[in-house]
Design an enzyme around this catalytic site. Structure first.
Site, mmCIF file in Angstrom:
data_model
loop_
_atom_site.group_PDB
_atom_site.id
_atom_site.type_symbol
_atom_site.label_atom_id
_atom_site.label_comp_id
_atom_site.label_asym_id
_atom_site.label_seq_id
_atom_site.Cartn_x
_atom_site.Cartn_y
_atom_site.Cartn_z
ATOM 1 N N HIS A 6 2.072 -15.398 -53.558
ATOM 2 C CA HIS A 6 1.170 -15.978 -54.080
ATOM 3 C C HIS A 6 1.108 -15.480 -55.702
ATOM 4 C CE1 HIS A 6 -1.034 -12.175 -54.167
ATOM 5 N NE2 HIS A 6 -0.535 -11.999 -52.860
ATOM 6 N N GLU A 65 -1.360 -11.816 -44.528
ATOM 7 C CA GLU A 65 -0.842 -10.633 -44.965
ATOM 8 C C GLU A 65 -1.271 -9.438 -43.973
ATOM 9 O OE1 GLU A 65 0.908 -8.434 -46.040
ATOM 10 O OE2 GLU A 65 0.813 -8.197 -48.197
#
Length: 177
Positions: free
Chosen positions: A9, A84
């Protein structure tokens, strides 16, 4: 499929502040949005093709994937296994902290209230096995902790290499089976 691409990201506020994001849902910075847009353009320039972008459900990855999807026309879909790792007591602490660096070497530790490296490996390795067995060209958009685990799928690493392994914001990495 014989390969896939991995993209971390774009930049977040906590990246700038040198804090561990983990499973905490942190927004992209303006720069993070710009990085994602540039990454979409790079994908087009480099002739990278894919059938689908699979993204973590966390906003920083979803927004990155959304920008890439809008620019490339590749559809995106949330893949829950790409969330995550929950780093428990280390969430929001300094990324470069010595204690955290050492804790990442303990594969069974859940960092108090988080997720162990072993649990993370199970879900990421299963996802990679599914991609390998499938017939779709895939781009994954996720996180640094996920990148570390993906890298460990493809090469042997000792604990020091594993805990130091990482990828830059919006870096594009190809993995071949």
């Amino acid at each position: 499929m014989d390969h896939f691409y991995f993209i971390r990201h774009g930049e977040t506020v906590w990246n700038v502040e040198n804090k561990i994001c983990g499973a905490t849902d942190i927004e992209l910075t303006r720069r993070g949005h710009e990085q994602a847009i540039e990454t979409g353009k790079k994908i087009l320039e480099q002739g990278i093709t894919a059938d689908v972008i699979l993204t973590s459900p966390l906003v920083r990855a979803k927004e990155t994937a959304r920008h890439i999807s809008e620019i490339t026309g590749i559809p995106m879909r949330v893949e829950p296994r790409l969330v995550e790792q929950n780093f428990g007591r280390y969430e929001s602490t300094p990324r470069d902290g010595v204690e955290f660096h050492e804790a990442k070497k303990d594969m069974a530790s859940r960092f108090g209230t988080g997720e162990s490296m072993l649990h993370l490996a199970q879900r990421i390795y299963n996802l990679i096995d599914d991609i390998k067995a499938g017939d779709k060209e895939v781009i994954l958009v996720a996180h640094n902790g996920i990148a570390r685990m993906v890298e460990s799928y493809f090469r042997e690493m000792d604990n020091e290499e594993f805990s130091s392994c990482g990828i830059k914001n919006c870096e594009i990495k190809r993995y071949d089976f």
